[in-house]
Design an enzyme around this catalytic site. Structure first.
Site, PDB file in Angstrom:
ATOM      1  N   SER B 274      73.399   2.203 -32.639  1.00  0.00           N
ATOM      2  CA  SER B 274      73.005   0.787 -32.737  1.00  0.00           C
ATOM      3  C   SER B 274      71.945   0.425 -31.696  1.00  0.00           C
ATOM      4  O   SER B 274      70.952  -0.236 -32.018  1.00  0.00           O
ATOM      5  CB  SER B 274      74.219  -0.134 -32.625  1.00  0.00           C
ATOM      6  OG  SER B 274      75.008   0.217 -31.506  1.00  0.00           O
ATOM      7  N   HIS B 304      80.063   5.782 -36.161  1.00  0.00           N
ATOM      8  CA  HIS B 304      79.702   4.954 -34.999  1.00  0.00           C
ATOM      9  C   HIS B 304      80.694   3.830 -34.796  1.00  0.00           C
ATOM     10  O   HIS B 304      81.505   3.866 -33.891  1.00  0.00           O
ATOM     11  CB  HIS B 304      78.261   4.437 -35.172  1.00  0.00           C
ATOM     12  CG  HIS B 304      77.726   3.709 -33.971  1.00  0.00           C
ATOM     13  ND1 HIS B 304      78.191   3.875 -32.696  1.00  0.00           N
ATOM     14  CD2 HIS B 304      76.735   2.785 -33.853  1.00  0.00           C
ATOM     15  CE1 HIS B 304      77.528   3.106 -31.857  1.00  0.00           C
ATOM     16  NE2 HIS B 304      76.629   2.427 -32.536  1.00  0.00           N
ATOM     17  N   HIS B 350      85.972  13.658 -27.127  1.00  0.00           N
ATOM     18  CA  HIS B 350      85.822  14.755 -26.189  1.00  0.00           C
ATOM     19  C   HIS B 350      85.505  14.125 -24.836  1.00  0.00           C
ATOM     20  O   HIS B 350      85.226  12.934 -24.758  1.00  0.00           O
ATOM     21  CB  HIS B 350      84.746  15.747 -26.627  1.00  0.00           C
ATOM     22  CG  HIS B 350      83.407  15.137 -26.828  1.00  0.00           C
ATOM     23  ND1 HIS B 350      82.634  15.401 -27.919  1.00  0.00           N
ATOM     24  CD2 HIS B 350      82.710  14.259 -26.105  1.00  0.00           C
ATOM     25  CE1 HIS B 350      81.524  14.726 -27.836  1.00  0.00           C
ATOM     26  NE2 HIS B 350      81.539  14.020 -26.744  1.00  0.00           N
ATOM     27  N   ARG B 359      87.199   1.155 -20.153  1.00  0.00           N
ATOM     28  CA  ARG B 359      87.330   0.258 -21.295  1.00  0.00           C
ATOM     29  C   ARG B 359      88.695   0.422 -21.945  1.00  0.00           C
ATOM     30  O   ARG B 359      89.241  -0.525 -22.502  1.00  0.00           O
ATOM     31  CB  ARG B 359      86.210   0.523 -22.315  1.00  0.00           C
ATOM     32  CG  ARG B 359      84.824   0.277 -21.735  1.00  0.00           C
ATOM     33  CD  ARG B 359      83.718   0.563 -22.752  1.00  0.00           C
ATOM     34  NE  ARG B 359      83.788   1.903 -23.277  1.00  0.00           N
ATOM     35  CZ  ARG B 359      83.069   2.328 -24.314  1.00  0.00           C
ATOM     36  NH1 ARG B 359      82.261   1.502 -24.933  1.00  0.00           N
ATOM     37  NH2 ARG B 359      83.184   3.559 -24.730  1.00  0.00           N
ATOM     38  N   ASP B 405      88.633   2.921 -28.191  1.00  0.00           N
ATOM     39  CA  ASP B 405      89.125   2.418 -29.464  1.00  0.00           C
ATOM     40  C   ASP B 405      90.631   2.485 -29.620  1.00  0.00           C
ATOM     41  O   ASP B 405      91.172   1.930 -30.567  1.00  0.00           O
ATOM     42  CB  ASP B 405      88.460   3.215 -30.598  1.00  0.00           C
ATOM     43  CG  ASP B 405      86.951   3.152 -30.481  1.00  0.00           C
ATOM     44  OD1 ASP B 405      86.327   4.226 -30.341  1.00  0.00           O
ATOM     45  OD2 ASP B 405      86.421   2.031 -30.502  1.00  0.00           O
ATOM     46  N   ARG B 431      77.800  -6.112 -29.267  1.00  0.00           N
ATOM     47  CA  ARG B 431      76.702  -5.175 -29.028  1.00  0.00           C
ATOM     48  C   ARG B 431      75.354  -5.889 -28.937  1.00  0.00           C
ATOM     49  O   ARG B 431      74.398  -5.391 -28.335  1.00  0.00           O
ATOM     50  CB  ARG B 431      76.722  -4.096 -30.103  1.00  0.00           C
ATOM     51  CG  ARG B 431      75.943  -2.820 -29.856  1.00  0.00           C
ATOM     52  CD  ARG B 431      75.939  -2.306 -28.446  1.00  0.00           C
ATOM     53  NE  ARG B 431      77.142  -1.713 -27.973  1.00  0.00           N
ATOM     54  CZ  ARG B 431      77.444  -0.412 -28.049  1.00  0.00           C
ATOM     55  NH1 ARG B 431      76.623   0.419 -28.633  1.00  0.00           N
ATOM     56  NH2 ARG B 431      78.565   0.042 -27.551  1.00  0.00           N
ATOM     57  N   ARG B 451      57.800   7.492 -31.518  1.00  0.00           N
ATOM     58  CA  ARG B 451      57.441   8.408 -32.584  1.00  0.00           C
ATOM     59  C   ARG B 451      57.526   9.862 -32.117  1.00  0.00           C
ATOM     60  O   ARG B 451      56.515  10.459 -31.732  1.00  0.00           O
ATOM     61  CB  ARG B 451      56.006   8.093 -33.000  1.00  0.00           C
ATOM     62  CG  ARG B 451      55.665   8.584 -34.366  1.00  0.00           C
ATOM     63  CD  ARG B 451      54.165   8.611 -34.572  1.00  0.00           C
ATOM     64  NE  ARG B 451      53.784   9.043 -35.871  1.00  0.00           N
ATOM     65  CZ  ARG B 451      54.064  10.220 -36.417  1.00  0.00           C
ATOM     66  NH1 ARG B 451      54.781  11.092 -35.756  1.00  0.00           N
ATOM     67  NH2 ARG B 451      53.640  10.533 -37.625  1.00  0.00           N
TER      68      ARG B 451
END
Lengths: 262, 466
Positions: B274, B304, B350, B359, B405, B431, B451
């Site tokens: 993101s 994600h 991992h 968090r 999470d 976010r 690029r």
């Protein structure tokens, strides 16, 4: 005697600014105190055990852990370092010197001696003598199973942070999960890990490779290794490869070589 | 007049020492975020230019073939100022770890006497790298409350979406459609100077962040609350309070949870999908709405942003299989069987860090305080203490820590937000704080179009095979 208004305003602003700077300084001091109190290393006891000698001695005293490989099994490790070992034949003289740093009950020793068609002097080092007793038994029972009759094993008790070896001794130093373990120490983990890496590199020949197998995120490990090299004025090349992904935990193998050719 | 002389003389002496700074300096304790940024940007620009002049051609790493095929993992290719991952302490927002932020940043509540930090304060930190005062955080609240209204066409669009259109799709579509309001797009079209781009990106970012809770709440109400009205913004309350209220939750603990959640999910370095997408699309000078919507499309991907949903689904499954009062040894067997059969324990990444992700810890602490007896939380506690033991016994890991999470779904469902498909939208709202503060600096530092060079396999073989 008449002070222009603009200058008055400037001085008032300057006073304000000086006050603010003083307040900021106070805040900085308080801030730093808060930061110091807040970043405690909260490891559970169990994980910091991984850096404790007593823990490993107890664990190895129980031989139900026989033939136990941390992170990745012996066969897979050998397959990953095989090419490097083959390429070293030409550099070294009569045999390859390999140091297994924190060997534990790992199977790599046996597999390597079984497979290598060139003579290997395999040195098992651990701070737990029980581990070495196991390795001794395992390699002795291998006997004629050694692929080359001049291959043999040595078993040395030692601390990976202060190796009992001269510099430039080994062609390969193998660290499978050892740095990971010493890093778990509650207060000095990073210091011990740094010593382990530096000692491993000291005992390594100029043309040798330090191999690390870890489940730590490769970006993390790379940054750590780079900072060790930077802090000690060393020039080493870091490469790594993905090994496997069991149980959702990714393992990588790192190859650390001298940058400058000898 | 006479008494002024000795005073001003002393101050003028002080002034001599301070003079380069005291002239033309905007107030250092300004509560206007834009002013503070305008003050900082020239110095930072100059610093970067000089840094690049001296070290511009120094190597920072290597690129291998595996990295090219491997999703650029390990390639050091981006500069993101807002946050960096510290392997020891977790994510650092402008150098401050989450525990430090929790202590130092202003809180919610009437006079900043709430429990959790305000996302507004974190946004100030991400933009300016300075810890804000309560007044500065409140000024951000005020700005956002004032900018929260949606254009009618977006409301109509949201109300016309079918119920089977995924909340993230609705979210992304609405953000794209909001670009009718983009001040950056208009300014670019009018040919403003490159040096002032950041100011328009700032305006669009502030507008967008203010509007996101409204958009997200309309989506929630339409899908799960029979299209009831989100109500009005309370100008006296903070961003998270208004968001919770618009969603239809009036529990003050849920509001505190929102403050915490929206703060800790705000940023995680620049390489994640993101953040990188927002940066990449923004580099083409697509307006911030288009850039961020693109980032949200990335967040919608299962790899994600769906992780906290995955964890909750798995936990529900575990609860069904082992029952409510599971013992540790039963759970141990269950987890071991899961791992043996080649499946993973969701919420276990991992090892990115050398210890538990803060968090994870701060959400766990919240749960321990507010819902210690919730069966789902107790289950999570047990799983995340049992799993590392199993991994250690089996020798599979020396660095197995649970990640962010693990708890978020559990906390949300406790307060009644059981609609798991919606969780990623909350993540998206959070976010925005990181992606957009970064985008402001991208334009402030004049970063060019992004690029990288690509090869085909044939060309690579030609290059490498001897």
């Amino acid at each position: 005697m008449l002070i222009p208004v603009s200058r008055c305003l400037r001085t008032v602003k300057a006073l304000e600014y000086a006050k603010q700077m003083k307040a900021n300084k106070q805040n900085e001091v308080t801030k730093r105190a808060v930061i110091a109190s807040v970043n405690t290393r909260s490891l559970t006891n169990k994980w910091s055990d991984l850096s404790s000698k007593l823990f490993w001695e107890k664990r190895y005293a129980n031989s139900m852990h026989a033939d136990f490989d941390w992170l990745v099994d012996g066969d897979t490790i050998v397959s990953h370092i095989w090419q490097e070992i083959q390429s070293m034949k030409h550099i070294s003289k009569s045999h390859l010197d390999i140091l297994d740093l924190g060997c534990g009950f790992s199977n790599v020793s046996k597999r390597l001696l079984q497979l290598s068609d060139e003579p290997i002097h395999y040195v098992c080092l651990d701070f737990a003598s029980e581990a070495l007793a196991f390795q001794k038994q395992s390699l002795t029972s291998l006997g004629l199973g050694c692929n080359h009759r001049n291959s043999f094993g040595s078993f040395i008790v030692g601390d990976c942070r202060h190796l009992p070896f001269k510099k430039n001794t080994f062609d390969v130093v193998l660290d499978k999960g050892t740095t990971d373990s010493v890093m778990k120490h509650k207060t000095d983990g990073l210091k011990f890990a740094e010593s382990t890496v530096i000692e491993g590199l000291r005992a390594l020949k100029h043309s040798g490779i330090l191999v690390q197998i870890t489940d730590e995120e490769p970006d993390c490990r790379s940054l750590f290794l780079e900072s060790v090299f930077r802090n000690n004025g060393m020039q080493f090349d870091i490469k790594y490869r993905f090994v496997c992904d069991d149980f959702g935990i990714e393992k990588n193998i790192f190859f650390i070589r001298n940058k400058k050719p000898s | 007049m006479a008494f002024l002389r000795p005073v001003t003389n002393r101050v003028l002496q002080l002034n001599k020492v301070l003079s380069p700074l005291s002239v033309g300096v905007r107030s250092v304790s300004s509560t206007n975020l834009k002013d503070v940024l305008a003050n900082q940007i020239p110095a930072v620009q100059k610093d970067v230019v000089e840094f690049r002049k001296e070290y511009g051609s120094c190597k920072v790493g290597e690129v291998t073939l595996d990295m090219m095929y491997g999703g650029m993992r390990g390639i050091r290719g981006l500069v993101t100022e807002t946050s960096v991952l510290d392997p020891e302490e977790g994510i650092r927002f402008r150098g401050y770890s989450i525990p430090e932020c929790q202590k130092l940043l202003p809180r919610g509540g009437k006079k900043g006497d709430g429990e959790q930090m305000l996302p507004e304060g974190l946004f100030w930190l991400l933009c300016t790298s300075e810890i804000p005062t309560q007044e500065q955080a409140n000024s951000v609240t005020k700005e956002w409350n004032e900018r929260a209204a949606l254009p009618n066409h977006v409301i109509t669009m949201l109300n016309n979406f079918p119920a089977n259109l995924h909340p993230m799709s609705q979210f992304s579509a609405a953000i794209t459609a909001l670009n009718s309001e983009s001040k950056f797009a208009k300014a670019y079209h009018d040919g403003v100077k490159k040096g002032s781009y950041w100011e328009y990106v700032y305006e669009d970012s502030m507008d967008m962040i203010a509007k996101l809770p409204t958009v997200a709440s309309i989506i929630y109400r339409n899908l799960y609350r029979d299209g009831t009205s989100v109500g009005a913004i309370d100008m006296d309350k903070d961003w998270s309070w208004n968001f919770a209220s618009m969603l239809g939750y009036d529990n003050p603990d849920f509001t505190e949870l929102m403050r915490l959640y929206l703060a800790i999910h705000s940023d995680h370095e620049g390489g994640n999908v993101s953040a990188h997408t927002t940066h990449l699309v923004g580099s083409a000078l697509s307006d911030p709405y288009l850039a961020f919507a693109a980032g949200m499309n990335g967040l919608a991907g299962p790899l994600h942003g769906l992780a906290n949903q995955e964890v909750l689904i798995w936990l529900t499954k575990v609860q069904k299989e082992v029952g409510k009062d599971v013992t540790e040894s039963q759970l141990r067997d269950f987890v071991w069987n899961t791992l043996k059969s080649g499946q993973v324990v969701p919420g276990y990444g991992h090892a990115v860090l050398r210890k538990t992700d803060p968090r994870y810890t701060c959400q766990r602490e919240f749960a321990q305080k507010k819902l210690p007896n919730d069966p789902m939380f107790k289950l999570v506690s047990m799983i995340y203490s049992v799993t590392p033991d199993i991994l250690m016994e089996q020798g599979k890991a020396k660095n197995p820590w649970p990640n962010v999470d693990a708890h978020s779904g559990v906390l949300l469902q406790y307060y009644g937000m059981t609609e798991m498909n919606y969780y990623t939208v909350l993540f998206g709202v959070s976010r925005a704080l990181g992606c957009l503060s970064s985008l402001i600096w991208d334009r402030a530092l004049g970063l060019p179009l992004e690029r990288p060079k690509s090869f085909d396999t044939k060309g690579l073989k030609k290059m490498l095979c001897k």
